[in-house]
Motif scaffolding. Structure first.
Motif, PDB file in Angstrom:
ATOM      1  N   GLN A  51     122.932  38.026  69.193  1.00 37.11           N
ATOM      2  CA  GLN A  51     123.376  39.316  69.035  1.00 37.11           C
ATOM      3  C   GLN A  51     122.191  40.299  69.781  1.00 37.11           C
ATOM      4  O   GLN A  51     121.365  39.871  69.509  1.00 37.11           O
ATOM      5  CB  GLN A  51     123.857  39.567  67.763  1.00 37.11           C
ATOM      6  CG  GLN A  51     124.474  40.817  67.769  1.00 37.11           C
ATOM      7  CD  GLN A  51     125.969  40.665  68.298  1.00 37.11           C
ATOM      8  OE1 GLN A  51     126.624  40.320  68.128  1.00 37.11           O
ATOM      9  NE2 GLN A  51     126.941  41.905  68.447  1.00 37.11           N
ATOM     10  N   VAL A  52     122.760  40.510  70.904  1.00 35.72           N
ATOM     11  CA  VAL A  52     121.644  41.483  71.739  1.00 35.72           C
ATOM     12  C   VAL A  52     122.129  42.863  71.758  1.00 35.72           C
ATOM     13  O   VAL A  52     123.448  43.562  72.007  1.00 35.72           O
ATOM     14  CB  VAL A  52     121.734  41.172  73.236  1.00 35.72           C
ATOM     15  CG1 VAL A  52     120.754  39.337  73.197  1.00 35.72           C
ATOM     16  CG2 VAL A  52     123.058  40.527  74.401  1.00 35.72           C
ATOM     17  N   GLU A  53     121.264  44.204  72.327  1.00 35.73           N
ATOM     18  CA  GLU A  53     121.373  45.423  72.709  1.00 35.73           C
ATOM     19  C   GLU A  53     121.277  46.193  73.841  1.00 35.73           C
ATOM     20  O   GLU A  53     119.757  45.257  75.107  1.00 35.73           O
ATOM     21  CB  GLU A  53     120.721  46.437  72.150  1.00 35.73           C
ATOM     22  CG  GLU A  53     120.834  47.830  72.099  1.00 35.73           C
ATOM     23  CD  GLU A  53     119.913  48.378  70.406  1.00 35.73           C
ATOM     24  OE1 GLU A  53     119.802  49.277  71.828  1.00 35.73           O
ATOM     25  OE2 GLU A  53     119.073  47.769  70.226  1.00 35.73           O
ATOM     26  N   VAL A  54     121.949  45.509  74.455  1.00 35.57           N
ATOM     27  CA  VAL A  54     121.729  46.571  75.779  1.00 35.57           C
ATOM     28  C   VAL A  54     121.219  47.722  76.457  1.00 35.57           C
ATOM     29  O   VAL A  54     121.305  48.781  75.714  1.00 35.57           O
ATOM     30  CB  VAL A  54     123.083  46.697  77.142  1.00 35.57           C
ATOM     31  CG1 VAL A  54     122.774  47.177  78.182  1.00 35.57           C
ATOM     32  CG2 VAL A  54     124.031  45.720  76.949  1.00 35.57           C
ATOM     33  N   VAL A  88     118.868  42.372  68.802  1.00 37.30           N
ATOM     34  CA  VAL A  88     119.527  42.770  67.300  1.00 37.30           C
ATOM     35  C   VAL A  88     118.584  42.419  66.412  1.00 37.30           C
ATOM     36  O   VAL A  88     118.759  41.028  65.843  1.00 37.30           O
ATOM     37  CB  VAL A  88     120.371  43.238  67.103  1.00 37.30           C
ATOM     38  CG1 VAL A  88     121.199  43.623  66.149  1.00 37.30           C
ATOM     39  CG2 VAL A  88     121.242  44.202  68.211  1.00 37.30           C
ATOM     40  N   CYS A  89     118.070  42.985  65.498  1.00 38.04           N
ATOM     41  CA  CYS A  89     117.540  42.479  63.519  1.00 38.04           C
ATOM     42  C   CYS A  89     118.061  43.174  62.928  1.00 38.04           C
ATOM     43  O   CYS A  89     118.910  44.219  63.037  1.00 38.04           O
ATOM     44  CB  CYS A  89     116.303  42.653  63.733  1.00 38.04           C
ATOM     45  SG  CYS A  89     115.464  43.049  61.869  1.00 38.04           S
ATOM     46  N   ASN A  90     118.854  42.054  62.091  1.00 38.08           N
ATOM     47  CA  ASN A  90     120.077  42.269  61.144  1.00 38.08           C
ATOM     48  C   ASN A  90     119.477  43.311  60.346  1.00 38.08           C
ATOM     49  O   ASN A  90     119.365  44.549  59.569  1.00 38.08           O
ATOM     50  CB  ASN A  90     120.751  41.192  60.568  1.00 38.08           C
ATOM     51  CG  ASN A  90     120.417  40.248  61.688  1.00 38.08           C
ATOM     52  OD1 ASN A  90     121.814  40.872  62.241  1.00 38.08           O
ATOM     53  ND2 ASN A  90     121.147  38.573  61.379  1.00 38.08           N
ATOM     54  N   LYS A  91     118.259  43.328  59.856  1.00 38.11           N
ATOM     55  CA  LYS A  91     117.990  43.960  59.050  1.00 38.11           C
ATOM     56  C   LYS A  91     117.242  45.625  59.111  1.00 38.11           C
ATOM     57  O   LYS A  91     117.554  46.703  58.926  1.00 38.11           O
ATOM     58  CB  LYS A  91     116.539  43.654  58.436  1.00 38.11           C
ATOM     59  CG  LYS A  91     115.580  44.346  57.136  1.00 38.11           C
ATOM     60  CD  LYS A  91     114.129  43.402  56.663  1.00 38.11           C
ATOM     61  CE  LYS A  91     113.727  44.294  56.048  1.00 38.11           C
ATOM     62  NZ  LYS A  91     112.471  43.778  55.088  1.00 38.11           N
TER      63      LYS A  91
END
Length: 125
Positions: free
Chosen positions: A8-11, A76-79
């Motif tokens: 899961q990544v953030e653009v 993306v870090c879930n925490k």
């Protein structure tokens, strides 16, 4: 390359980054380590115009994702619930893993576990 398929990544750069409050989170579909590029779901979409053929008598436009540079995304870090910088470290079992630089949470293991290497001093014969 520190990004893998199904991450899961953030653009953070480019036409699809959005505003700082509502950045786009998406899944990585393909990774091209030699070119340092990735294909992200719903990002950098282009139209490929299809000529009418026997298989497709109507023709038309096909929408598909094109690769973007890996430096344009953050994992993306879930925490933290946002894109973060990551580092690499070894766990207590000797497994290499990625971790969030902000909160320290593990983001998953990297590769298969390698057997411990014995540090034997070379003998002088």
């Amino acid at each position: 390359m520190y990004i893998r398929k199904d991450d899961q990544v953030e653009v953070i750069a480019g036409d699809d980054k959005g505003s700082p409050d509502s950045r786009k989170f998406a899944k990585v579909l393909r990774v091209f380590p030699a070119r340092n590029k990735i294909v992200v779901e719903g990002v950098n979409r282009v139209y490929k115009h299809m000529r009418p053929s026997s298989k497709n008598p109507q023709g038309g436009r096909l929408s598909k994702e094109m690769p973007i540079d890996a430096s344009n995304v953050l994992l993306v870090c879930n925490k933290c619930n946002r894109g973060v910088r990551i580092g690499h470290r070894f766990s207590a079992e000797g497994q290499k893993q990625r971790y969030c630089k902000k909160c320290g949470q593990s983001l998953g293991d990297v590769g298969p576990r390698k057997p411990a290497r014995a540090a034997a001093a070379p003998s002088k014969a």
